[in-house]
Design a protein around this motif. Structure first.
Motif, PDB file in Angstrom:
ATOM      1  N   VAL A 107     -15.019  45.757  29.988  1.00 43.58           N
ATOM      2  CA  VAL A 107     -15.879  46.927  30.165  1.00 43.58           C
ATOM      3  C   VAL A 107     -15.091  48.198  29.868  1.00 43.58           C
ATOM      4  O   VAL A 107     -13.948  48.344  30.320  1.00 43.58           O
ATOM      5  N   GLY A 108     -15.663  49.113  29.099  1.00 44.99           N
ATOM      6  CA  GLY A 108     -15.003  50.365  28.762  1.00 44.99           C
ATOM      7  C   GLY A 108     -14.580  51.135  30.012  1.00 44.99           C
ATOM      8  O   GLY A 108     -15.248  51.082  31.037  1.00 44.99           O
ATOM      9  N   GLN A 109     -13.436  51.880  29.889  1.00 50.55           N
ATOM     10  CA  GLN A 109     -12.886  52.542  31.071  1.00 50.55           C
ATOM     11  C   GLN A 109     -13.818  53.581  31.670  1.00 50.55           C
ATOM     12  O   GLN A 109     -13.778  53.837  32.873  1.00 50.55           O
ATOM     13  N   ALA A 110     -14.653  54.183  30.834  1.00 51.55           N
ATOM     14  CA  ALA A 110     -15.562  55.212  31.343  1.00 51.55           C
ATOM     15  C   ALA A 110     -16.623  54.607  32.244  1.00 51.55           C
ATOM     16  O   ALA A 110     -17.293  55.324  32.982  1.00 51.55           O
ATOM     17  N   PHE A 111     -16.755  53.286  32.182  1.00 58.17           N
ATOM     18  CA  PHE A 111     -17.868  52.645  32.871  1.00 58.17           C
ATOM     19  C   PHE A 111     -17.437  51.789  34.055  1.00 58.17           C
ATOM     20  O   PHE A 111     -18.135  50.859  34.458  1.00 58.17           O
ATOM     21  N   ARG A 112     -16.224  52.037  34.587  1.00 61.91           N
ATOM     22  CA  ARG A 112     -15.847  51.321  35.799  1.00 61.91           C
ATOM     23  C   ARG A 112     -14.935  52.190  36.656  1.00 61.91           C
ATOM     24  O   ARG A 112     -14.302  53.123  36.166  1.00 61.91           O
ATOM     25  N   ASP A 113     -14.919  51.846  37.951  1.00 60.49           N
ATOM     26  CA  ASP A 113     -14.065  52.576  38.872  1.00 60.49           C
ATOM     27  C   ASP A 113     -12.614  52.142  38.643  1.00 60.49           C
ATOM     28  O   ASP A 113     -12.341  50.943  38.568  1.00 60.49           O
ATOM     29  N   PRO A 114     -11.665  53.119  38.514  1.00 65.30           N
ATOM     30  CA  PRO A 114     -10.276  52.746  38.212  1.00 65.30           C
ATOM     31  C   PRO A 114      -9.680  51.803  39.264  1.00 65.30           C
ATOM     32  O   PRO A 114      -8.817  50.983  38.938  1.00 65.30           O
ATOM     33  N   GLU A 115     -10.134  51.902  40.521  1.00 61.65           N
ATOM     34  CA  GLU A 115      -9.575  51.031  41.552  1.00 61.65           C
ATOM     35  C   GLU A 115     -10.384  49.745  41.730  1.00 61.65           C
ATOM     36  O   GLU A 115     -10.079  48.933  42.601  1.00 61.65           O
ATOM     37  N   GLY A 116     -11.454  49.618  40.953  1.00 60.65           N
ATOM     38  CA  GLY A 116     -12.209  48.369  40.997  1.00 60.65           C
ATOM     39  C   GLY A 116     -13.286  48.306  42.064  1.00 60.65           C
ATOM     40  O   GLY A 116     -13.787  47.230  42.367  1.00 60.65           O
ATOM     41  N   TYR A 117     -13.653  49.474  42.632  1.00 56.99           N
ATOM     42  CA  TYR A 117     -14.723  49.443  43.637  1.00 56.99           C
ATOM     43  C   TYR A 117     -16.054  49.031  43.011  1.00 56.99           C
ATOM     44  O   TYR A 117     -16.843  48.346  43.618  1.00 56.99           O
ATOM     45  N   TRP A 118     -16.279  49.483  41.795  1.00 54.30           N
ATOM     46  CA  TRP A 118     -17.498  49.064  41.098  1.00 54.30           C
ATOM     47  C   TRP A 118     -17.223  48.933  39.610  1.00 54.30           C
ATOM     48  O   TRP A 118     -16.333  49.593  39.074  1.00 54.30           O
ATOM     49  N   THR A 119     -17.949  48.066  38.950  1.00 52.59           N
ATOM     50  CA  THR A 119     -17.788  47.837  37.527  1.00 52.59           C
ATOM     51  C   THR A 119     -19.176  47.756  36.889  1.00 52.59           C
ATOM     52  O   THR A 119     -20.052  47.082  37.413  1.00 52.59           O
ATOM     53  N   ALA A 120     -19.354  48.475  35.774  1.00 51.72           N
ATOM     54  CA  ALA A 120     -20.665  48.479  35.125  1.00 51.72           C
ATOM     55  C   ALA A 120     -20.969  47.116  34.523  1.00 51.72           C
ATOM     56  O   ALA A 120     -20.101  46.480  33.933  1.00 51.72           O
ATOM     57  N   SER A 122     -24.073  47.043  32.819  1.00 52.13           N
ATOM     58  CA  SER A 122     -24.856  47.520  31.683  1.00 52.13           C
ATOM     59  C   SER A 122     -25.013  49.029  31.802  1.00 52.13           C
ATOM     60  O   SER A 122     -24.561  49.628  32.773  1.00 52.13           O
ATOM     61  N   LEU A 123     -25.631  49.637  30.786  1.00 47.98           N
ATOM     62  CA  LEU A 123     -25.832  51.076  30.810  1.00 47.98           C
ATOM     63  C   LEU A 123     -27.322  51.392  30.859  1.00 47.98           C
ATOM     64  O   LEU A 123     -28.126  50.743  30.181  1.00 47.98           O
ATOM     65  N   VAL A 124     -27.673  52.368  31.668  1.00 45.95           N
ATOM     66  CA  VAL A 124     -29.040  52.867  31.660  1.00 45.95           C
ATOM     67  C   VAL A 124     -29.068  54.092  30.759  1.00 45.95           C
ATOM     68  O   VAL A 124     -28.293  55.025  30.933  1.00 45.95           O
ATOM     69  N   VAL A 125     -29.955  54.064  29.771  1.00 48.14           N
ATOM     70  CA  VAL A 125     -30.005  55.126  28.784  1.00 48.14           C
ATOM     71  C   VAL A 125     -31.229  55.992  29.046  1.00 48.14           C
ATOM     72  O   VAL A 125     -32.333  55.478  29.195  1.00 48.14           O
ATOM     73  N   VAL A 126     -31.025  57.297  29.129  1.00 47.54           N
ATOM     74  CA  VAL A 126     -32.178  58.194  29.278  1.00 47.54           C
ATOM     75  C   VAL A 126     -32.752  58.461  27.902  1.00 47.54           C
ATOM     76  O   VAL A 126     -32.023  58.840  26.980  1.00 47.54           O
ATOM     77  N   GLY A 127     -34.030  58.243  27.742  1.00 45.16           N
ATOM     78  CA  GLY A 127     -34.647  58.478  26.443  1.00 45.16           C
ATOM     79  C   GLY A 127     -36.064  58.976  26.603  1.00 45.16           C
ATOM     80  O   GLY A 127     -36.517  59.272  27.711  1.00 45.16           O
ATOM     81  N   LEU A 128     -36.746  59.073  25.480  1.00 45.48           N
ATOM     82  CA  LEU A 128     -38.122  59.549  25.512  1.00 45.48           C
ATOM     83  C   LEU A 128     -39.065  58.398  25.198  1.00 45.48           C
ATOM     84  O   LEU A 128     -38.814  57.610  24.285  1.00 45.48           O
ATOM     85  N   SER A 249     -24.610  51.065  35.187  1.00 48.23           N
ATOM     86  CA  SER A 249     -25.288  50.367  36.267  1.00 48.23           C
ATOM     87  C   SER A 249     -24.342  49.279  36.765  1.00 48.23           C
ATOM     88  O   SER A 249     -24.132  48.280  36.091  1.00 48.23           O
ATOM     89  N   PRO A 250     -23.712  49.477  37.927  1.00 49.83           N
ATOM     90  CA  PRO A 250     -22.601  48.630  38.339  1.00 49.83           C
ATOM     91  C   PRO A 250     -22.983  47.455  39.235  1.00 49.83           C
ATOM     92  O   PRO A 250     -24.131  47.297  39.654  1.00 49.83           O
ATOM     93  N   VAL A 251     -21.960  46.650  39.512  1.00 58.02           N
ATOM     94  CA  VAL A 251     -22.034  45.638  40.544  1.00 58.02           C
ATOM     95  C   VAL A 251     -20.877  45.924  41.503  1.00 58.02           C
ATOM     96  O   VAL A 251     -19.836  46.424  41.087  1.00 58.02           O
ATOM     97  N   ALA A 252     -21.100  45.645  42.805  1.00 61.34           N
ATOM     98  CA  ALA A 252     -20.039  45.886  43.785  1.00 61.34           C
ATOM     99  C   ALA A 252     -20.167  44.904  44.939  1.00 61.34           C
ATOM    100  O   ALA A 252     -21.239  44.335  45.167  1.00 61.34           O
ATOM    101  N   ILE A 253     -19.049  44.701  45.639  1.00 59.02           N
ATOM    102  CA  ILE A 253     -19.051  43.837  46.813  1.00 59.02           C
ATOM    103  C   ILE A 253     -19.157  44.715  48.055  1.00 59.02           C
ATOM    104  O   ILE A 253     -18.465  45.724  48.174  1.00 59.02           O
ATOM    105  N   ALA A 288     -22.726  46.567  28.819  1.00 59.05           N
ATOM    106  CA  ALA A 288     -21.480  47.302  29.050  1.00 59.05           C
ATOM    107  C   ALA A 288     -20.302  46.613  28.383  1.00 59.05           C
ATOM    108  O   ALA A 288     -19.247  47.208  28.199  1.00 59.05           O
ATOM    109  N   THR A 289     -20.447  45.320  28.048  1.00 60.08           N
ATOM    110  CA  THR A 289     -19.383  44.618  27.342  1.00 60.08           C
ATOM    111  C   THR A 289     -19.778  44.463  25.878  1.00 60.08           C
ATOM    112  O   THR A 289     -20.825  44.958  25.449  1.00 60.08           O
ATOM    113  N   ASP A 290     -18.920  43.741  25.117  1.00 61.17           N
ATOM    114  CA  ASP A 290     -19.097  43.721  23.665  1.00 61.17           C
ATOM    115  C   ASP A 290     -20.088  42.676  23.157  1.00 61.17           C
ATOM    116  O   ASP A 290     -20.099  42.373  21.980  1.00 61.17           O
ATOM    117  N   ILE A 291     -20.946  42.104  24.026  1.00 66.25           N
ATOM    118  CA  ILE A 291     -21.856  41.092  23.502  1.00 66.25           C
ATOM    119  C   ILE A 291     -22.953  41.752  22.666  1.00 66.25           C
ATOM    120  O   ILE A 291     -23.261  42.929  22.826  1.00 66.25           O
TER     121      ILE A 291
END
Lengths: 332, 542
Positions: A107-120, A122-128, A249-253, A288-291
């Motif tokens: 997952v790209g660094q912009a999309f996760r907490d550096p300490e690992g509290y949460w990790t994206a 997927s991304l929610v995109v604002v659109g019209l 849009s993250p997942v967390a424990i 959020a990953t390269d799939i």
């Protein structure tokens, strides 16, 4: 009398808590989920790992409220989905615990907490979301840029949600400020919100009303998924070419989980290629990953994403909302 | 001694204790005790505006729904106008359509792109505002008014009216000087109940309010959107206060008018209303029924067509999707509604018996068990979150709590209808049985129980239907293990999945009807032709 009552109270308490205790299942994983098709996620995860998941769908605000209320006895192990702002706040409040999954590197660094509290995941995109029938009957061209929406021709034809209660709306407001700069941004927002007759209390109802043809343009999260949900509706999706806003849009424990092993397995799975595919099927979001995204879903590289500063705008939330309230008091 | 104590403890734990928790939270501001939240609320002109406009809308809806309910009940039971059977059914249909689904159908029919307003008439209305909230609430809550009015009208013995006729009164005089005064308590009861239901309704303002919002919707947003438990608690304390004031006014007004004796189950004779009035009543009933049937029809249309309004091709895909997502909720809902119905009916009668027949703490029992009537659903939702998430009562997320909450919500009806039967029944009947040598238990089962049976059936019916539809209080306390169909539908409506939401609503309607049929069948089998479900609903105590 008093003595009898107190004895009774005690017996009743013991009885009830033993009954509810008996129903608590050991190996099971509980999940609060702000994600599409949770039943699919649960059953696929069970297939992959043999762990049964009980889930309850709700908004991320509700998750946060619940976690605070249940701090002493969390009813859940996993929190999946919702806005990163809520996760940032949960981290600050000590409601979630860090876990660096080996799969988080994907997952790209912009999309996760550096300490690992949460990790994206997927991304929610604002659109019209644009209702072409209505645009046609009103003589309006399908907008392609943010600037188009500020045109007076769209007066009362745009619907959006309230930034106080919806992550989509707050990301839109703060993202515009990031994109155009504060001064320019507010003057644009003045014109944009001049075209919006009122604000919905939830982020998703503007989509419902655009699908129903009540408005020409809805400012919505993941417009492509609304289109896929309503294939027979006369709507198209637009991602503004001058800058697309998105949030992870993250997942967390959850802190105080009674099933740490199972919870870790869930996070690993959600970030694995197999889990990502299931999540994609559950909710057609930008991964959020390269799939490879499924058909109809825009790919990360096709979107002109605004480099949005989540931490900065998370901290500035109160002051931005105050300014918003004083500029547009009629929109409560 | 055991039974009253148990009952009292139950009420203390599940009515009083959670309520106290809400008050405590509303008076704790940023960690310290004080009036900070109240100051914040009343310091904001926006909040104060929400307070008075909630009250204004609720008062308006209370009067309008009561008039509409009175009109429908009179047409149904006091005239022989054309289509009155159709009107009578229309009056109870909103009971089985979830309120938020009604809002969605209303947009489809009367919105800016509405089938009738725009596509048929070419109008361009701005429907989002208090006026639409008022209209949809009137439609939903007229059912409450209608049931109360019907019960009252059915219990008027026409001898009183005939006496007036014999003394030379015109038909209008009979109505205005005999019938109407007899209906006064019911009119007041209906107004106060509708007022409180309107105050507590958050879903209609959420979908149709536009810039308008009421206290319940604002507290819902505070809780779900802004994560602010303290402000939500404060708003609910105010919501409760407004409702208690309404209740107090009602009790004052009611006390003055109770000087007559009604007889149960008198024969009914039509009243010949003046032609202009009859025409108005018929037209109003017709308009109401047309609206209800159109909304019902559009729910079915949305469930069976590809895309409501744009593609009328038939499909079952929405049901497929609905069953896939909501099947567990459906099963849960059915079991849960049946359990609520059974427990409420039994506990309600037991409570009524305690209150009328014995027991030192009867006044307290009466007060605590009836109080939930005046408490809005969201208040209980917040209260239960606050009270049962911590030791010693760790009940959050369990079926036990979901069941307890719905029993507490429905108990007032069960107890009131039981009390109204038992109060009318002379105690000497029971005394006679015990003099003839029957034990106390035997007397209860052979004398008391048979007389309250109809009241139990009504309680069971109402609890069943109400718990299938319930969202208001339950949405806050359901958890991963306790999924319910009504919550699934609410989520789907919210997310714009119109087809699946409609399909699941159709299943909900079917469940309600099945439950009503089932309970009626069980109760009439053991008695050999009891009252029809409709009749028993109408006879439910005002």
């Amino acid at each position: 009398m008093i003595k009898k009552i107190s004895i009774f109270t005690l017996t009743l308490m013991v009885l009830i808590s033993s009954i509810s205790g008996a129903f608590a299942n050991e190996g099971k994983l509980n999940m609060y989920v702000a994600y599409g098709k949770p039943e699919l996620i649960a059953s696929e995860f069970e297939k992959a790992t043999g762990i049964k998941v009980e889930f309850l769908p709700m908004s991320s605000g509700e998750v946060l409220t619940r976690l605070k209320a249940e701090r002493s006895n969390p009813r859940t192990d996993i929190w999946l989905g919702g806005g990163s702002d809520a996760f940032i706040q949960a981290k600050a409040d000590g409601l979630i615990v860090p876990y660096l999954s080996p799969n988080a590197e994907r997952v790209g660094q912009a999309f996760r907490d550096p300490e690992g509290y949460w990790t994206a995941v997927s991304l929610v995109v604002v659109g019209l979301l644009v209702n072409t029938d209505r645009a046609h009957s009103r003589g309006l061209a399908v907008p392609s840029k943010w600037e188009n929406l500020a045109d007076g021709a769209f007066k009362d034809e745009i619907i959006a949600s309230n930034p106080r209660t919806s992550g989509t709306a707050y990301t839109t407001v703060s993202g515009i400020l990031q994109l155009f700069g504060e001064k320019e941004g507010w003057s644009y927002l003045d014109r944009l919100y001049g075209n919006i007759p009122f604000l919905e209390k939830s982020g998703s109802t503007p989509g419902t009303k655009t699908v129903q043809g009540e408005f020409t343009v809805g400012l919505v999260p993941d417009p492509h998924s609304i289109k896929m949900n309503n294939p027979d509706a006369p709507v198209v999706t637009v991602f503004p070419e001058d800058g697309v806003l998105a949030w992870p849009s993250p997942v967390a424990i959850v802190a105080g989980t009674k099933n740490m092993e199972g919870a870790k397995k869930f996070v690993d799975w959600a970030l694995s290629p197999e889990g990502q595919k299931v999540l994609m099927e559950a909710s057609p979001r930008v991964p959020a990953t390269d799939i490879e995204p499924s058909s109809g879903v825009p790919s990360l590289k096709d979107l002109n994403l605004v480099p949005y500063d989540h931490l900065k705008w998370g901290e500035a939330r109160d002051s931005v909302l105050e300014e918003f309230g004083s500029r547009y008091p009629h929109l409560n | 001694m055991l039974l009253p104590t148990a009952f009292l403890v139950f009420l203390l734990l599940f009515v009083l204790y959670p309520s106290i928790m809400v008050f405590m939270r509303s008076f704790s501001h940023k960690g310290s005790l004080g009036l900070g939240n109240m100051v914040a609320f009343f310091g904001s002109p926006h909040m104060v505006k929400i307070l008075w406009q909630s009250g204004a809308v609720a008062a308006f809806v209370a009067v309008a729904s009561t008039l509409m309910g009175l009109c429908l009940a009179l047409v149904s039971f006091k005239t022989s106008m054309a289509f009155k059977g159709l009107f009578r059914t229309a009056a109870v249909v909103p009971l089985i359509i979830p309120g938020f689904v009604a809002s969605l159908s209303y947009i489809f029919l009367f919105g800016r792109n509405g089938l009738i307003t725009y596509k048929l008439l070419g109008l361009n209305l701005s429907i989002y505002g208090w006026h639409s909230v008022v209209l949809v609430q009137i439609m939903n809550l007229t059912t409450t008014a209608f049931l109360i009015m019907s019960a009252a009208i059915l219990s008027i013995d026409d001898q009183a009216e005939d006496a007036a006729r014999t003394l030379g009164a015109s038909e209008w005089e009979v109505f205005s000087t005999v019938t109407l005064p007899l209906l006064r308590p019911a009119v007041l009861a209906s107004m106060v109940l509708v007022f409180m239901k309107s105050m507590a309704d958050f879903s209609t303002p959420l979908f149709l309010g536009g810039r308008f919002t009421n206290l319940a919707a604002a507290s819902y947003s505070q809780l779900i959107g802004s994560y602010n438990l303290e402000m939500a608690a404060t708003m609910n304390v105010l919501l409760l206060s407004v409702c208690l004031v309404a209740f107090w006014v009602f009790n004052r007004a009611k006390g003055a008018g109770e000087g007559f004796r009604r007889s149960i189950g008198g024969r009914r004779k039509d009243i010949q209303f003046p032609p202009a009035m009859a025409a108005t009543m018929w037209s109003l009933s017709m308009a109401f029924s047309a609206l209800v049937y159109m909304l019902l029809l559009s729910v079915f249309l949305a469930a069976f067509t590809k895309h409501l309004g744009a593609n009328f091709g038939l499909t079952l895909a929405h049901f497929q999707e609905g069953f896939q997502r909501g099947f567990r909720g459906m099963v849960n809902t059915f079991i849960f509604a049946s359990a609520t119905a059974a427990v409420t009916a039994i506990a309600g009668m037991a409570g009524a018996w305690l209150i009328t027949r014995s027991c030192t703490a009867r006044r307290l029992l009466d007060l605590l068990s009836t109080a939930p009537v005046a408490v809005p659903g969201t208040f209980f939702g917040v209260a239960y979150i606050l009270a049962f998430n911590r030791p010693p009562l760790l009940l959050a997320g369990t079926w036990t709590l979901v069941l307890i909450l719905s029993v507490v919500r429905e108990l007032p009806l069960g107890i009131r209808s039981g009390v109204s039967v038992l109060e009318q029944q002379d105690r000497s009947v029971e005394d006679a049985a015990s003099t003839l040598g029957d034990s106390a238990v035997g007397t209860f089962f052979r004398v008391t129980l048979p007389s309250v049976r109809p009241a139990m059936v009504v309680t069971a019916l109402h609890s069943f239907v109400a718990s299938i539809q319930a969202v208001g209080a339950l949405i806050f306390i359901v958890s991963p293990g306790t999924k319910l169909l009504s919550i699934d539908v609410f989520e789907a409506v919210y997310k714009g999945q119109i087809g699946p939401a409609a399909a699941m609503s159709v299943v909900m309607i079917a469940l309600s009807l099945a439950g009503i049929a089932g309970i009626t069948a069980i109760s009439s089998k053991s008695k050999g032709g009891g009252p029809s479900w409709g009749e028993s609903l109408f006879r439910r105590a005002a």
